[in-house]
Design a protein around this motif. Structure first.
Motif, PDB file in Angstrom:
ATOM      1  N   ALA A  13       0.876  -1.338  -0.075  1.00 46.04           N
ATOM      2  CA  ALA A  13       0.050  -0.271   0.083  1.00 46.04           C
ATOM      3  C   ALA A  13       0.873   1.284  -0.125  1.00 46.04           C
ATOM      4  CB  ALA A  13      -0.914  -0.101   1.149  1.00 46.04           C
ATOM      5  N   LEU A  14       1.844   1.326   0.754  1.00 45.26           N
ATOM      6  CA  LEU A  14       2.891   2.459   0.850  1.00 45.26           C
ATOM      7  C   LEU A  14       3.454   2.657  -0.267  1.00 45.26           C
ATOM      8  CD1 LEU A  14       4.505   1.973   4.444  1.00 45.26           C
ATOM      9  CD2 LEU A  14       2.830   3.522   3.808  1.00 45.26           C
ATOM     10  N   ARG A  15       3.950   1.710  -0.960  1.00 42.38           N
ATOM     11  CA  ARG A  15       4.839   1.915  -2.332  1.00 42.38           C
ATOM     12  C   ARG A  15       3.968   1.884  -3.330  1.00 42.38           C
ATOM     13  NH1 ARG A  15       9.236  -3.486  -0.957  1.00 42.38           N
ATOM     14  NH2 ARG A  15      10.532  -1.767   0.179  1.00 42.38           N
ATOM     15  N   ALA A  16       2.795   1.661  -3.321  1.00 42.88           N
ATOM     16  CA  ALA A  16       1.599   1.975  -4.533  1.00 42.88           C
ATOM     17  C   ALA A  16       1.194   3.376  -4.336  1.00 42.88           C
ATOM     18  CB  ALA A  16       0.574   1.170  -4.247  1.00 42.88           C
ATOM     19  N   GLU A  23      12.678  -1.200   4.834  1.00 42.96           N
ATOM     20  CA  GLU A  23      12.402  -2.031   5.725  1.00 42.96           C
ATOM     21  C   GLU A  23      13.377  -2.635   6.749  1.00 42.96           C
ATOM     22  OE1 GLU A  23       9.757  -5.315   4.112  1.00 42.96           O
ATOM     23  OE2 GLU A  23      10.256  -4.306   2.366  1.00 42.96           O
ATOM     24  N   HIS A  24      13.192  -2.456   7.970  1.00 46.79           N
ATOM     25  CA  HIS A  24      14.246  -2.727   8.757  1.00 46.79           C
ATOM     26  C   HIS A  24      14.293  -4.177   9.441  1.00 46.79           C
ATOM     27  CE1 HIS A  24      16.631   1.190   9.355  1.00 46.79           C
ATOM     28  NE2 HIS A  24      15.346   1.523   8.869  1.00 46.79           N
ATOM     29  N   ASP A  25      15.429  -4.595   9.805  1.00 49.86           N
ATOM     30  CA  ASP A  25      15.359  -6.245  10.275  1.00 49.86           C
ATOM     31  C   ASP A  25      14.538  -6.519  11.114  1.00 49.86           C
ATOM     32  OD1 ASP A  25      17.128  -6.716   8.228  1.00 49.86           O
ATOM     33  OD2 ASP A  25      19.073  -6.888   9.720  1.00 49.86           O
ATOM     34  N   GLY A  26      13.541  -7.618  10.962  1.00 50.32           N
ATOM     35  CA  GLY A  26      12.735  -7.890  12.287  1.00 50.32           C
ATOM     36  C   GLY A  26      11.580  -6.909  12.398  1.00 50.32           C
ATOM     37  N   TRP A  27      11.164  -6.198  11.507  1.00 47.93           N
ATOM     38  CA  TRP A  27      10.154  -5.201  11.653  1.00 47.93           C
ATOM     39  C   TRP A  27       8.570  -5.949  11.756  1.00 47.93           C
ATOM     40  CZ3 TRP A  27       5.789  -3.808   8.591  1.00 47.93           C
ATOM     41  CH2 TRP A  27       5.884  -4.113   7.421  1.00 47.93           C
ATOM     42  N   ARG A  28       8.427  -6.863  10.846  1.00 44.78           N
ATOM     43  CA  ARG A  28       7.394  -7.533  10.863  1.00 44.78           C
ATOM     44  C   ARG A  28       7.038  -8.472  12.111  1.00 44.78           C
ATOM     45  NH1 ARG A  28       9.093  -7.609   5.736  1.00 44.78           N
ATOM     46  NH2 ARG A  28       7.992  -7.624   4.014  1.00 44.78           N
ATOM     47  N   CYS A  73       6.643   3.218  17.582  1.00 46.80           N
ATOM     48  CA  CYS A  73       5.966   3.828  16.613  1.00 46.80           C
ATOM     49  C   CYS A  73       5.793   2.708  15.506  1.00 46.80           C
ATOM     50  CB  CYS A  73       6.371   4.869  15.741  1.00 46.80           C
ATOM     51  SG  CYS A  73       7.998   5.002  15.135  1.00 46.80           S
ATOM     52  N   HIS A  74       5.475   2.614  14.369  1.00 51.58           N
ATOM     53  CA  HIS A  74       5.409   1.666  13.368  1.00 51.58           C
ATOM     54  C   HIS A  74       6.487   2.084  12.430  1.00 51.58           C
ATOM     55  CE1 HIS A  74       1.384   0.989  15.130  1.00 51.58           C
ATOM     56  NE2 HIS A  74       1.684  -0.350  14.843  1.00 51.58           N
ATOM     57  N   GLY A  75       6.496   3.240  11.956  1.00 49.86           N
ATOM     58  CA  GLY A  75       7.471   3.901  10.977  1.00 49.86           C
ATOM     59  C   GLY A  75       8.026   5.247  11.298  1.00 49.86           C
ATOM     60  N   VAL A  76       9.298   5.667  11.004  1.00 46.57           N
ATOM     61  CA  VAL A  76       9.877   6.844  11.128  1.00 46.57           C
ATOM     62  C   VAL A  76      10.041   7.469   9.791  1.00 46.57           C
ATOM     63  CG1 VAL A  76      11.930   7.886  11.934  1.00 46.57           C
ATOM     64  CG2 VAL A  76      11.329   5.946  13.212  1.00 46.57           C
ATOM     65  N   ILE A  77       9.330   8.698   9.714  1.00 41.77           N
ATOM     66  CA  ILE A  77       9.487   9.546   8.566  1.00 41.77           C
ATOM     67  C   ILE A  77      10.720  10.588   8.832  1.00 41.77           C
ATOM     68  CG2 ILE A  77       8.169  11.161   7.070  1.00 41.77           C
ATOM     69  CD1 ILE A  77       5.624   9.785   7.979  1.00 41.77           C
ATOM     70  N   ILE A  86       9.804  -0.048  11.420  1.00 41.09           N
ATOM     71  CA  ILE A  86      10.650  -0.745  12.472  1.00 41.09           C
ATOM     72  C   ILE A  86       9.573  -1.640  13.336  1.00 41.09           C
ATOM     73  CG2 ILE A  86      12.212   1.213  12.516  1.00 41.09           C
ATOM     74  CD1 ILE A  86      10.490   2.121  15.006  1.00 41.09           C
ATOM     75  N   ALA A  87       8.124  -1.628  13.066  1.00 41.24           N
ATOM     76  CA  ALA A  87       7.362  -2.378  13.733  1.00 41.24           C
ATOM     77  C   ALA A  87       6.226  -2.803  13.075  1.00 41.24           C
ATOM     78  CB  ALA A  87       7.087  -1.503  15.196  1.00 41.24           C
ATOM     79  N   ASN A  88       5.533  -3.812  13.607  1.00 39.88           N
ATOM     80  CA  ASN A  88       4.139  -4.433  13.046  1.00 39.88           C
ATOM     81  C   ASN A  88       3.652  -4.836  14.427  1.00 39.88           C
ATOM     82  OD1 ASN A  88       2.113  -5.179  11.290  1.00 39.88           O
ATOM     83  ND2 ASN A  88       2.815  -7.179  11.758  1.00 39.88           N
ATOM     84  N   GLY A  89       2.422  -4.289  14.645  1.00 41.43           N
ATOM     85  CA  GLY A  89       1.560  -4.544  15.725  1.00 41.43           C
ATOM     86  C   GLY A  89       1.365  -3.436  16.769  1.00 41.43           C
TER      87      GLY A  89
END
Length: 308
Positions: A13-16, A23-28, A73-77, A86-89
């Motif tokens: 969705a973001l890339r579209a 994507e940082h390691d382990g963020w999922r 947070c989920h993402g850093v802008i 960096i995170a999911n959940g």
């Protein structure tokens, strides 16, 4: 409210929407699981970090600090508009907030601003914002002097629009931290137009094709050929076409472990192509009629079909 997006579908969705994603390691799998609910989600919350520098800020938001465990947070802008996932959940970003604000966001029944918040973390009646909002931290000191570059503000607009588009929300599902809690002031500073204007820009973007600039200028010369095939439209596939694009698509589906071909893939659209594409949609987190095997713009952008 809605079920949170699966990681691959969030990235798609973001890339579209034209967002540059790291994507940082382990963020999922990085989250605060076991410390409260995650979902259903109602909206997107924008913050500033009270920090400088991308690398240090990403580490801080990923790991947290004394008294506030990460992720924050989920993402850093970043200042350049790059979004670092960096995170999911569940993440420690919103804290407790005003239930009247949550209700206004869910129903999208407010005017320029949601009702003024009257509660915060630790106050009786506060509701858990960490369970209900995606959170994006923006690199800014928040001192009223640190300037928000245009690229960073545009990235906020694109991130918010991507999530609203994915969930079928309007722009009133996007709020600032200061609109959630009566003891917060973010986001603020020169160059930050304010949340009402941000919402106006998000709503305008939702009425346009994703990934298009808000105000495109005609190029002075022909643009270079993109690295990937642009989405040819759903009708293209329903006409059972014959095209080298389909061969390239099929090869990418096989590379992603989604091939359902007995032979090929080849240039002619077949039921095997549709079944393979349905497997790709399911891999991205789509379900039901959203995983029917007919390509759409978000899943196509995530597949990265090379130019033919």
């Amino acid at each position: 409210m809605a079920t949170p997006l699966a990681p691959d579908r969030l990235v798609a969705a973001l890339r579209a929407e034209g967002v540059t994603v790291v994507e940082h390691d382990g963020w999922r799998t990085h989250n605060r699981s076991g410390h409260g609910a995650w979902g259903p989600v109602a909206g997107v919350m924008i913050h500033h970090t009270v920090s400088t520098g991308t690398d240090g800020t990403v580490r801080m938001c990923r790991d947290g600090y004394a008294g506030l465990p990460g992720p924050l947070c989920h993402g850093v802008i970043a200042k350049d508009g790059t979004v670092h996932l960096i995170a999911n959940g569940r993440a420690n970003h919103a804290g407790g907030g005003d239930p009247s604000v949550l209700q206004a966001v869910i129903t999208e029944t407010y005017g320029e601003r949601p009702p003024a918040p009257r509660v915060h973390e630790g106050v009786a009646g506060a509701v858990d914002g960490n369970a209900r909002f995606y959170g994006f931290e923006c690199v800014n000191l928040g001192d009223g002097k640190d300037v928000w570059p245009a690229a960073q503000v545009e990235a906020i607009e694109r991130v918010a629009a991507a999530l609203c588009r994915a969930h079928g929300w309007g722009a009133r599902s996007v709020i600032g931290h200061l609109e959630w809690s009566d003891w917060k002031s973010d986001p603020k500073g020169p160059g930050m137009p304010g949340m009402p204007t941000v919402r106006q820009r998000v709503q305008q973007r939702l009425g346009k094709d994703p990934a298009k600039p808000a105000a495109p200028n005609p190029p002075a010369k022909p643009a270079p050929k993109p690295s990937y095939e642009p989405f040819p439209g759903t009708d293209f596939f329903r006409r059972t076409p014959r095209s080298p694009i389909l061969t390239a698509m099929g090869r990418r589906l096989v590379a992603e472990g989604c091939g359902r071909y007995r032979s090929g893939p080849g240039p002619q659209w077949t039921e095997a192509d549709r079944q393979s594409y349905a497997a790709w949609q399911r891999k991205l987190g789509f379900t039901g009629s959203d995983a029917d095997g007919w390509p759409g713009p978000a899943s196509w952008a995530a597949l990265h079909v090379p130019n033919t």
